[in-house]
Design a protein around this motif. Structure first.
Motif, PDB file in Angstrom:
ATOM      1  N   ILE A  87       0.858  -1.185   0.000  1.00  0.00           N
ATOM      2  CA  ILE A  87       0.000   0.000   0.000  1.00  0.00           C
ATOM      3  C   ILE A  87       0.890   1.229   0.000  1.00  0.00           C
ATOM      4  O   ILE A  87       1.818   1.339   0.795  1.00  0.00           O
ATOM      5  N   GLY A  88       0.601   2.139  -0.901  1.00  0.00           N
ATOM      6  CA  GLY A  88       1.335   3.395  -0.958  1.00  0.00           C
ATOM      7  C   GLY A  88       0.416   4.568  -0.717  1.00  0.00           C
ATOM      8  O   GLY A  88      -0.706   4.611  -1.239  1.00  0.00           O
ATOM      9  N   LYS A  89       0.854   5.491   0.101  1.00  0.00           N
ATOM     10  CA  LYS A  89       0.139   6.751   0.283  1.00  0.00           C
ATOM     11  C   LYS A  89       0.838   7.789  -0.595  1.00  0.00           C
ATOM     12  O   LYS A  89       1.955   8.221  -0.306  1.00  0.00           O
ATOM     13  N   ILE A  90       0.176   8.186  -1.678  1.00  0.00           N
ATOM     14  CA  ILE A  90       0.788   9.040  -2.686  1.00  0.00           C
ATOM     15  C   ILE A  90       0.259  10.461  -2.544  1.00  0.00           C
ATOM     16  O   ILE A  90      -0.954  10.686  -2.485  1.00  0.00           O
ATOM     17  N   THR A  91       1.178  11.411  -2.479  1.00  0.00           N
ATOM     18  CA  THR A  91       0.814  12.821  -2.419  1.00  0.00           C
ATOM     19  C   THR A  91       1.377  13.530  -3.648  1.00  0.00           C
ATOM     20  O   THR A  91       2.569  13.835  -3.698  1.00  0.00           O
ATOM     21  N   PRO A  92       0.557  13.776  -4.681  1.00  0.00           N
ATOM     22  CA  PRO A  92       1.046  14.510  -5.853  1.00  0.00           C
ATOM     23  C   PRO A  92       1.363  15.961  -5.489  1.00  0.00           C
ATOM     24  O   PRO A  92       0.546  16.631  -4.850  1.00  0.00           O
ATOM     25  N   GLY A 135      -3.156  13.037   0.868  1.00  0.00           N
ATOM     26  CA  GLY A 135      -2.599  11.825   0.301  1.00  0.00           C
ATOM     27  C   GLY A 135      -3.671  10.861  -0.180  1.00  0.00           C
ATOM     28  O   GLY A 135      -4.808  10.879   0.278  1.00  0.00           O
ATOM     29  N   ILE A 136      -3.291  10.006  -1.119  1.00  0.00           N
ATOM     30  CA  ILE A 136      -4.197   9.055  -1.750  1.00  0.00           C
ATOM     31  C   ILE A 136      -3.614   7.660  -1.555  1.00  0.00           C
ATOM     32  O   ILE A 136      -2.471   7.392  -1.949  1.00  0.00           O
ATOM     33  N   TYR A 137      -4.371   6.749  -0.963  1.00  0.00           N
ATOM     34  CA  TYR A 137      -3.897   5.390  -0.704  1.00  0.00           C
ATOM     35  C   TYR A 137      -4.207   4.476  -1.891  1.00  0.00           C
ATOM     36  O   TYR A 137      -5.317   4.498  -2.431  1.00  0.00           O
ATOM     37  N   VAL A 138      -3.215   3.659  -2.267  1.00  0.00           N
ATOM     38  CA  VAL A 138      -3.375   2.746  -3.396  1.00  0.00           C
ATOM     39  C   VAL A 138      -2.772   1.391  -3.033  1.00  0.00           C
ATOM     40  O   VAL A 138      -1.639   1.321  -2.537  1.00  0.00           O
ATOM     41  N   ALA A 139      -3.537   0.316  -3.260  1.00  0.00           N
ATOM     42  CA  ALA A 139      -3.011  -1.042  -3.119  1.00  0.00           C
ATOM     43  C   ALA A 139      -2.445  -1.472  -4.463  1.00  0.00           C
ATOM     44  O   ALA A 139      -3.135  -1.407  -5.481  1.00  0.00           O
ATOM     45  N   MET A 140      -1.185  -1.916  -4.454  1.00  0.00           N
ATOM     46  CA  MET A 140      -0.507  -2.255  -5.705  1.00  0.00           C
ATOM     47  C   MET A 140       0.265  -3.560  -5.560  1.00  0.00           C
ATOM     48  O   MET A 140       0.600  -3.983  -4.441  1.00  0.00           O
ATOM     49  N   LEU A 176       3.689  -0.848   4.026  1.00  0.00           N
ATOM     50  CA  LEU A 176       2.967   0.410   3.903  1.00  0.00           C
ATOM     51  C   LEU A 176       3.984   1.522   3.665  1.00  0.00           C
ATOM     52  O   LEU A 176       4.859   1.749   4.495  1.00  0.00           O
ATOM     53  N   TYR A 177       3.877   2.192   2.520  1.00  0.00           N
ATOM     54  CA  TYR A 177       4.725   3.336   2.206  1.00  0.00           C
ATOM     55  C   TYR A 177       3.875   4.576   2.453  1.00  0.00           C
ATOM     56  O   TYR A 177       3.003   4.929   1.653  1.00  0.00           O
ATOM     57  N   ASN A 178       4.154   5.229   3.574  1.00  0.00           N
ATOM     58  CA  ASN A 178       3.249   6.257   4.075  1.00  0.00           C
ATOM     59  C   ASN A 178       3.565   7.648   3.573  1.00  0.00           C
ATOM     60  O   ASN A 178       2.868   8.599   3.921  1.00  0.00           O
TER      61      ASN A 178
END
Length: 458
Positions: free
Chosen positions: A174-179, A214-219, A252-254
């Motif tokens: 899971i990554g928490k991505i903040t553009p 941030g936006i959480y994505v399961a990859m 988890l990549y926060n």
């Protein structure tokens, strides 16, 4: 279940087969054999161990009603699926129950959590179901925090159990991505798209827009894969040109803060457009729309295709018109094509007294549109400025009386420099042109300097 990252999930085999419906596979009172299906009540416990999954607070909780999919073999060698539900939770251990029908002794049974991720044709985790998500921990917990396991069933027709402890293995990260744009988080995002070269993930909010938290994505895990992203708002598209990324399963990549660029999508253009400094350009343009690069701007080409279908058009301009000094960066791994709209114009034009620099490591094909202009340079009676090539794989083809790189018919151009840092350059002159690089028919050119050995003139 509130979830994010997990190491393993243990299923303790306490399977007790209980007849619910139908009859046993035994001789009936008249000595005949019954082929009626046997329904078996299935129960087992799921032990989270020390860490099954971790939410933002570092906690893990099973919830009554959660579902796990089962895939098993029947006595007639066909395969079937069942859904087990969590019926009880006690001190971190969940009890699940299901009904299996005529399960085959000694056959394998597969488990997938959450149940909705199972590929019903073979009992594996269906990665394609990760493609559409909604960006929250709760959504991932309920639908995408994938894990799989397997065991061997033992049954005598009336009871059912597994022959060994089952360990569920996490299959996603899971990554928490903040553009971010210029260091600031982008607000009002309506869509985030991630592509790792093999899998694509499209994340849209279930309502409203994404804020800056941030936006959480399961990859699926990534091993030095080239990852690119786009983030859309109501009126703009931002792009992340890409880089090679490695992300491990079960983590988890926060804080994946990604630096985005303003992205120009050529397909969306309806009127003449000037690309400003720092923008990334991509997409297909076949309309009569003039695309220019602002004076002093550096822009990145990412799979650009302009006038790819060919044919003369009413547009009285080049495929790309530089309004002054300009730098075009060919993004790594991309293929770009630019063809002039009108026969008198080049594929890419820079005005006299200014300089066009082409860099990067992607590919560029530039050509005149069956007329009298250069592939890169000037047009018919239209002078151009200096051209510097310092990177990329470049193919430039001129019109009938024009050079591939340089001046068109009755035109002039400034200095042309091809540095030894280019991957390769192929310049093709028009049928009646004297030079592949330099002056076209009745034209002139400044100094031509070729440092690279990887230049072909034809």
């Amino acid at each position: 279940m509130k979830t994010i990252v997990y190491n393993s999930l243990f299923i303790m085999a306490l399977l007790m087969g209980v007849m619910l419906t139908g009859s046993c596979s035994k001789d009936d009172a008249h000595g005949g054999h019954s082929d009626m299906p046997v329904s078996q009540f299935f129960t087992t416990t799921l032990n989270m161990g020390t860490v099954r999954s971790v939410n933002a607070d570092g906690k893990t909780v099973w919830t009554v009603g959660e579902q796990i999919a089962l895939y098993y073999q029947k006595t007639d060698d066909s395969f079937a699926t069942a859904t087990a539900s969590v019926t009880e939770v006690s001190e971190g251990v969940a009890t699940i129950t299901a009904t299996l029908v005529s399960a085959k002794n000694g056959s394998a049974v597969k488990f997938v959590y959450p149940a909705g991720l199972m590929n019903l044709s073979d009992g594996t985790l269906d990665a394609s179901k990760l493609a559409s998500q909604h960006g929250t921990l709760a959504d991932i917990s309920a639908n995408y925090d994938g894990a799989t396991g397997s065991a061997i069933l033992a049954t005598d027709g009336t009871t059912c159990s597994t022959t060994a402890t089952v360990s569920m293995v996490n299959r996603v990260l899971i990554g928490k991505i903040t553009p971010k744009l210029n260091g600031n988080a982008i607000d009002g995002i309506t869509r985030l798209t991630i592509n790792d070269g093999t899998n694509s993930y499209v994340v849209t909010p279930s309502s409203g827009t994404f804020g800056t938290s941030g936006i959480y994505v399961a990859m699926l895990p990534m091993n030095n894969q080239w990852v690119s992203m786009t983030a859309s708002t109501d009126d703009k598209v931002y792009g992340f040109g890409g880089k090679r990324i490695s992300l491990e399963v079960g983590k988890l990549y926060n804080n994946l803060a990604i630096s985005f660029y303003d992205l120009v999508i050529l397909n969306n253009l309806e009127a003449d457009y000037t690309i400003e400094n720092g923008r990334v350009v991509g997409g297909i343009l076949e309309k009569n729309v003039k695309v220019s690069i602002a004076d002093g701007a550096t822009v990145t080409f990412r799979n650009v295709s302009i006038n790819a279908n060919g044919g003369w058009t009413s547009g009285d301009y080049a495929g790309i018109t530089c309004l002054g000094n300009a730098t075009i960066v060919l993004e790594a791994g991309t293929t770009n094509t630019v063809k002039g709209f009108a026969p008198d114009y080049s594929g890419i034009f820079v005005p006299s007294g200014h300089t066009l620099t082409i860099s990067g490591s992607g590919t560029l094909t530039a050509s005149n549109n069956n007329g009298y202009g250069a592939g890169i340079g000037g047009g018919n009676n239209i002078p151009c400025g200096n051209i510097v090539m310092e990177g990329g794989t470049i193919q430039a083809t001129g019109g009938k009386w024009a050079a591939g790189i340089g001046s068109g018919n009755n035109g002039s151009c400034g200095n042309i420099t091809i540095k030894n840092t280019v991957t390769s350059v192929t310049a093709t002159k028009g049928a009646e042109a004297p030079n592949s690089i330099g002056a076209g028919s009745n034209g002139s050119c400044g100094t031509v300097t070729i440092e690279s050995m990887n230049v072909v003139q034809q």
